[in-house]
Scaffold this motif. Structure first.
Motif, PDB file in Angstrom:
ATOM      1  N   ARG A  96      35.488  17.412  25.514  1.00  0.00           N
ATOM      2  CA  ARG A  96      36.370  17.526  24.093  1.00  0.00           C
ATOM      3  C   ARG A  96      35.600  17.583  22.863  1.00  0.00           C
ATOM      4  O   ARG A  96      35.486  18.313  21.990  1.00  0.00           O
ATOM      5  CB  ARG A  96      37.474  16.692  24.156  1.00  0.00           C
ATOM      6  CG  ARG A  96      38.698  17.015  22.738  1.00  0.00           C
ATOM      7  CD  ARG A  96      39.902  16.286  23.134  1.00  0.00           C
ATOM      8  NE  ARG A  96      40.771  16.571  22.029  1.00  0.00           N
ATOM      9  CZ  ARG A  96      41.540  17.489  21.887  1.00  0.00           C
ATOM     10  NH1 ARG A  96      41.505  18.601  22.907  1.00  0.00           N
ATOM     11  NH2 ARG A  96      42.500  17.599  20.816  1.00  0.00           N
ATOM     12  N   ALA A  97      34.376  16.452  22.968  1.00  0.00           N
ATOM     13  CA  ALA A  97      33.336  16.402  22.005  1.00  0.00           C
ATOM     14  C   ALA A  97      32.630  17.606  21.641  1.00  0.00           C
ATOM     15  O   ALA A  97      32.631  18.208  20.468  1.00  0.00           O
ATOM     16  CB  ALA A  97      32.604  15.221  22.142  1.00  0.00           C
ATOM     17  N   PHE A  98      32.361  18.376  22.693  1.00  0.00           N
ATOM     18  CA  PHE A  98      31.737  19.484  22.618  1.00  0.00           C
ATOM     19  C   PHE A  98      32.255  20.703  22.014  1.00  0.00           C
ATOM     20  O   PHE A  98      31.948  21.243  21.275  1.00  0.00           O
ATOM     21  CB  PHE A  98      31.083  19.991  23.891  1.00  0.00           C
ATOM     22  CG  PHE A  98      30.365  21.209  23.875  1.00  0.00           C
ATOM     23  CD1 PHE A  98      28.793  21.150  23.643  1.00  0.00           C
ATOM     24  CD2 PHE A  98      30.794  22.689  24.256  1.00  0.00           C
ATOM     25  CE1 PHE A  98      28.066  22.374  23.575  1.00  0.00           C
ATOM     26  CE2 PHE A  98      30.100  23.588  24.202  1.00  0.00           C
ATOM     27  CZ  PHE A  98      28.773  23.462  23.724  1.00  0.00           C
ATOM     28  N   ARG A  99      33.720  20.775  22.676  1.00  0.00           N
ATOM     29  CA  ARG A  99      34.583  21.979  22.014  1.00  0.00           C
ATOM     30  C   ARG A  99      34.770  21.591  20.397  1.00  0.00           C
ATOM     31  O   ARG A  99      34.931  22.566  19.616  1.00  0.00           O
ATOM     32  CB  ARG A  99      35.907  21.866  22.537  1.00  0.00           C
ATOM     33  CG  ARG A  99      35.784  22.293  24.113  1.00  0.00           C
ATOM     34  CD  ARG A  99      37.230  22.674  24.780  1.00  0.00           C
ATOM     35  NE  ARG A  99      38.008  21.676  24.501  1.00  0.00           N
ATOM     36  CZ  ARG A  99      38.193  20.846  25.684  1.00  0.00           C
ATOM     37  NH1 ARG A  99      37.547  20.838  26.761  1.00  0.00           N
ATOM     38  NH2 ARG A  99      39.367  19.673  25.456  1.00  0.00           N
ATOM     39  N   TYR A 100      34.961  20.262  20.016  1.00  0.00           N
ATOM     40  CA  TYR A 100      35.377  20.085  18.810  1.00  0.00           C
ATOM     41  C   TYR A 100      34.207  20.470  17.898  1.00  0.00           C
ATOM     42  O   TYR A 100      34.157  21.110  16.808  1.00  0.00           O
ATOM     43  CB  TYR A 100      35.589  18.567  18.658  1.00  0.00           C
ATOM     44  CG  TYR A 100      35.863  18.098  16.796  1.00  0.00           C
ATOM     45  CD1 TYR A 100      36.816  18.582  16.362  1.00  0.00           C
ATOM     46  CD2 TYR A 100      35.160  17.125  16.746  1.00  0.00           C
ATOM     47  CE1 TYR A 100      36.977  18.133  15.058  1.00  0.00           C
ATOM     48  CE2 TYR A 100      35.292  16.609  15.230  1.00  0.00           C
ATOM     49  CZ  TYR A 100      36.190  17.252  14.454  1.00  0.00           C
ATOM     50  OH  TYR A 100      36.181  16.689  13.068  1.00  0.00           O
TER      51      TYR A 100
ATOM     52  N   ARG B 105      18.572  15.149  14.447  1.00  0.00           N
ATOM     53  CA  ARG B 105      19.697  14.438  14.971  1.00  0.00           C
ATOM     54  C   ARG B 105      19.883  14.991  16.401  1.00  0.00           C
ATOM     55  O   ARG B 105      20.245  13.841  17.403  1.00  0.00           O
ATOM     56  CB  ARG B 105      20.941  14.499  14.113  1.00  0.00           C
ATOM     57  CG  ARG B 105      20.945  13.556  12.766  1.00  0.00           C
ATOM     58  CD  ARG B 105      22.056  13.618  12.077  1.00  0.00           C
ATOM     59  NE  ARG B 105      22.426  14.838  11.570  1.00  0.00           N
ATOM     60  CZ  ARG B 105      23.892  15.512  11.433  1.00  0.00           C
ATOM     61  NH1 ARG B 105      24.870  14.597  11.433  1.00  0.00           N
ATOM     62  NH2 ARG B 105      24.110  16.537  10.740  1.00  0.00           N
ATOM     63  N   LEU B 106      20.204  16.146  16.681  1.00  0.00           N
ATOM     64  CA  LEU B 106      20.423  16.536  18.073  1.00  0.00           C
ATOM     65  C   LEU B 106      19.369  15.914  19.201  1.00  0.00           C
ATOM     66  O   LEU B 106      19.798  15.459  20.035  1.00  0.00           O
ATOM     67  CB  LEU B 106      20.395  17.965  17.886  1.00  0.00           C
ATOM     68  CG  LEU B 106      20.733  18.520  19.480  1.00  0.00           C
ATOM     69  CD1 LEU B 106      22.384  18.358  19.543  1.00  0.00           C
ATOM     70  CD2 LEU B 106      20.638  20.306  19.034  1.00  0.00           C
TER      71      LEU B 106
ATOM     72  N   ALA C 173      21.321   9.474  24.445  1.00  0.00           N
ATOM     73  CA  ALA C 173      22.370   9.794  25.535  1.00  0.00           C
ATOM     74  C   ALA C 173      22.010   9.637  27.050  1.00  0.00           C
ATOM     75  O   ALA C 173      22.508   9.043  27.681  1.00  0.00           O
ATOM     76  CB  ALA C 173      23.098  10.980  25.203  1.00  0.00           C
ATOM     77  N   ARG C 174      20.748  10.426  27.070  1.00  0.00           N
ATOM     78  CA  ARG C 174      20.279  10.355  28.565  1.00  0.00           C
ATOM     79  C   ARG C 174      19.698   8.981  29.064  1.00  0.00           C
ATOM     80  O   ARG C 174      19.784   8.602  30.189  1.00  0.00           O
ATOM     81  CB  ARG C 174      18.997  11.323  28.640  1.00  0.00           C
ATOM     82  CG  ARG C 174      19.288  12.872  28.368  1.00  0.00           C
ATOM     83  CD  ARG C 174      18.290  13.353  28.460  1.00  0.00           C
ATOM     84  NE  ARG C 174      18.553  14.988  28.642  1.00  0.00           N
ATOM     85  CZ  ARG C 174      17.710  15.942  28.591  1.00  0.00           C
ATOM     86  NH1 ARG C 174      16.166  15.856  28.594  1.00  0.00           N
ATOM     87  NH2 ARG C 174      18.033  17.315  28.521  1.00  0.00           N
TER      88      ARG C 174
ATOM     89  N   ARG D  56      27.005   9.038  23.608  1.00  0.00           N
ATOM     90  CA  ARG D  56      27.167  10.090  24.396  1.00  0.00           C
ATOM     91  C   ARG D  56      28.173  11.173  23.723  1.00  0.00           C
ATOM     92  O   ARG D  56      27.969  12.366  23.800  1.00  0.00           O
ATOM     93  CB  ARG D  56      27.550   9.777  25.818  1.00  0.00           C
ATOM     94  CG  ARG D  56      26.530   8.801  26.492  1.00  0.00           C
ATOM     95  CD  ARG D  56      27.021   8.864  27.922  1.00  0.00           C
ATOM     96  NE  ARG D  56      26.644   9.865  28.751  1.00  0.00           N
ATOM     97  CZ  ARG D  56      26.849  10.300  29.868  1.00  0.00           C
ATOM     98  NH1 ARG D  56      28.039   9.607  30.711  1.00  0.00           N
ATOM     99  NH2 ARG D  56      26.717  11.625  30.568  1.00  0.00           N
ATOM    100  N   TYR D  57      29.395  10.644  23.050  1.00  0.00           N
ATOM    101  CA  TYR D  57      30.194  11.379  22.285  1.00  0.00           C
ATOM    102  C   TYR D  57      29.512  12.137  21.203  1.00  0.00           C
ATOM    103  O   TYR D  57      29.479  13.295  20.910  1.00  0.00           O
ATOM    104  CB  TYR D  57      31.094  10.556  21.828  1.00  0.00           C
ATOM    105  CG  TYR D  57      32.371  11.426  21.035  1.00  0.00           C
ATOM    106  CD1 TYR D  57      33.466  11.806  21.669  1.00  0.00           C
ATOM    107  CD2 TYR D  57      32.294  11.464  19.798  1.00  0.00           C
ATOM    108  CE1 TYR D  57      34.509  12.432  20.781  1.00  0.00           C
ATOM    109  CE2 TYR D  57      33.297  12.115  18.948  1.00  0.00           C
ATOM    110  CZ  TYR D  57      34.175  12.579  19.356  1.00  0.00           C
ATOM    111  OH  TYR D  57      35.213  13.201  18.910  1.00  0.00           O
ATOM    112  N   ARG D  58      28.650  11.296  20.677  1.00  0.00           N
ATOM    113  CA  ARG D  58      27.993  12.115  19.260  1.00  0.00           C
ATOM    114  C   ARG D  58      27.040  13.212  19.857  1.00  0.00           C
ATOM    115  O   ARG D  58      26.855  14.290  19.365  1.00  0.00           O
ATOM    116  CB  ARG D  58      27.281  11.041  18.473  1.00  0.00           C
ATOM    117  CG  ARG D  58      26.695  11.365  17.202  1.00  0.00           C
ATOM    118  CD  ARG D  58      27.950  11.505  16.251  1.00  0.00           C
ATOM    119  NE  ARG D  58      27.215  11.971  14.912  1.00  0.00           N
ATOM    120  CZ  ARG D  58      28.107  12.308  13.955  1.00  0.00           C
ATOM    121  NH1 ARG D  58      29.463  12.284  13.903  1.00  0.00           N
ATOM    122  NH2 ARG D  58      27.496  12.555  12.717  1.00  0.00           N
ATOM    123  N   ASP D  59      26.283  12.868  20.871  1.00  0.00           N
ATOM    124  CA  ASP D  59      25.469  13.786  21.251  1.00  0.00           C
ATOM    125  C   ASP D  59      26.081  15.076  21.713  1.00  0.00           C
ATOM    126  O   ASP D  59      25.698  16.351  21.527  1.00  0.00           O
ATOM    127  CB  ASP D  59      24.848  13.304  22.707  1.00  0.00           C
ATOM    128  CG  ASP D  59      23.929  14.409  23.606  1.00  0.00           C
ATOM    129  OD1 ASP D  59      23.172  15.059  23.070  1.00  0.00           O
ATOM    130  OD2 ASP D  59      24.466  14.468  24.706  1.00  0.00           O
TER     131      ASP D  59
END
Length: 305
Positions: free
Chosen positions: A235-239, A258-259, A266-267, A282-285
């Motif tokens: 869902r984070a990705f879709r957002y 930042r990416l 996250a890894r 991980r959500y922010r990633d």
């Protein structure tokens, strides 16, 4: 027969098992003094959803439409000619309204003629207590579960969420439609989120004012899988895709930095036990990855020679 003064609309797809709970809640609504109408659009279901809805026709002021081609906003646009009254109320097929929901929205619309857009409280209806790692300090429940709580009063379009929103019908009579390029369409599980947000932002930019009615409350049903980390990260990705595609101008160097930083963090955290910190990173990633995926490439600004 008196014409209803407001119409409630939602689309649904393959929700035959879950819809009875929702429709029973709608059947328990207190009708506003001026009456109401319910329009449900079956968006290409193949599980008996239409039959379930039709079974409530004796309990609800119901119109059932069919939109075989998947696409939530396509389905909502199909419903717009069926609007009756001066207020169009939009919600979802996994929402449980308080009994006075429509009465409260009707009162807000009547008391605030200066406003064209209305929102109300959205609270999660949990299947079980959330685990400790699923924390509002780690992730935005507004994004994950459309949670919205604030005081009544003038509001920005960003304060109004899809499960509990109303728009003056005159706006649609003048030709406004939902953008069919955004939102779920049945073809891509990583679709760009933000179907109602895109419409509300457009209306806010055009000068339409909002009002938040805190006493107009609904509960948003949370399914067990929506409390799992995999679903949350998707869902984070879709957002992010929706934010990047609809509101960003280009892929900037700052975003790329930042990416990369969040991807590395996250890894590393992926091997640790679940925790609010792990979820936050991980959500922010995944959100940043979605923004990058949705954004156009950075234009070449270098000068010739």
């Amino acid at each position: 027969m008196t014409e209803p003064s407001m119409t409630v609309v939602f689309s649904t797809r393959n929700r035959a098992q879950a819809l009875p709970r929702v429709l029973n809640a709608f059947a328990g609504l207190t009708a506003p003094h001026s009456g109401w109408k319910l329009v449900i659009v079956d968006n290409g279901s193949n599980d008996g959803t239409a039959a379930v809805i039709a079974g409530f026709s004796h309990l609800l002021p119901l119109t059932l439409l069919s939109c075989p081609t998947p696409g939530k906003n396509r389905a909502l646009n199909l419903a717009l000619p069926e609007l009756r009254g001066d207020l169009a109320v939009f919600t979802d097929d996994d929402v449980l309204p308080d009994t006075d929901w429509l009465v409260q929205l009707r009162a807000a619309a009547d008391a605030h003629p200066e406003a064209d857009l209305f929102g109300g409280t959205v609270l999660p209806d949990w299947p079980s207590p959330p685990p400790l790692w699923l924390s509002e300090q780690a992730v935005e429940f507004s994004v994950l579960y459309a949670q919205q709580r604030r005081a009544s009063g003038p509001c920005d379009h960003a304060d109004i969420f899809g499960p509990n929103m109303a728009v003056r019908s005159a706006i649609f009579a003048a030709g406004t439609r939902f953008g069919e390029h955004v939102g779920p369409d049945g073809t891509n599980p990583m679709y760009a989120m933000g179907s109602e947000t895109e419409l509300l932002r457009r209306l806010g930019t055009a000068g339409h004012r909002g009002w938040f009615a805190a006493d107009a409350r609904v509960r948003h049903i949370i399914r067990p899988e929506q409390m799992e980390e995999r679903w949350i990260l998707d869902r984070a990705f879709r957002y992010g895709v929706g934010e990047g595609r609809n509101y960003a101008k280009s892929l900037s160097l700052g975003l790329l930095v930042r990416l990369v930083a969040y991807r590395l963090a996250a890894r590393g955290l992926a091997f640790l036990p679940p925790s609010p910190r792990r979820l936050r990173i991980r959500y922010r990633d995944r959100w940043l990855a979605g923004v990058a995926s949705g954004r156009p490439l950075m234009p070449n600004t270098s000068r010739p020679g």
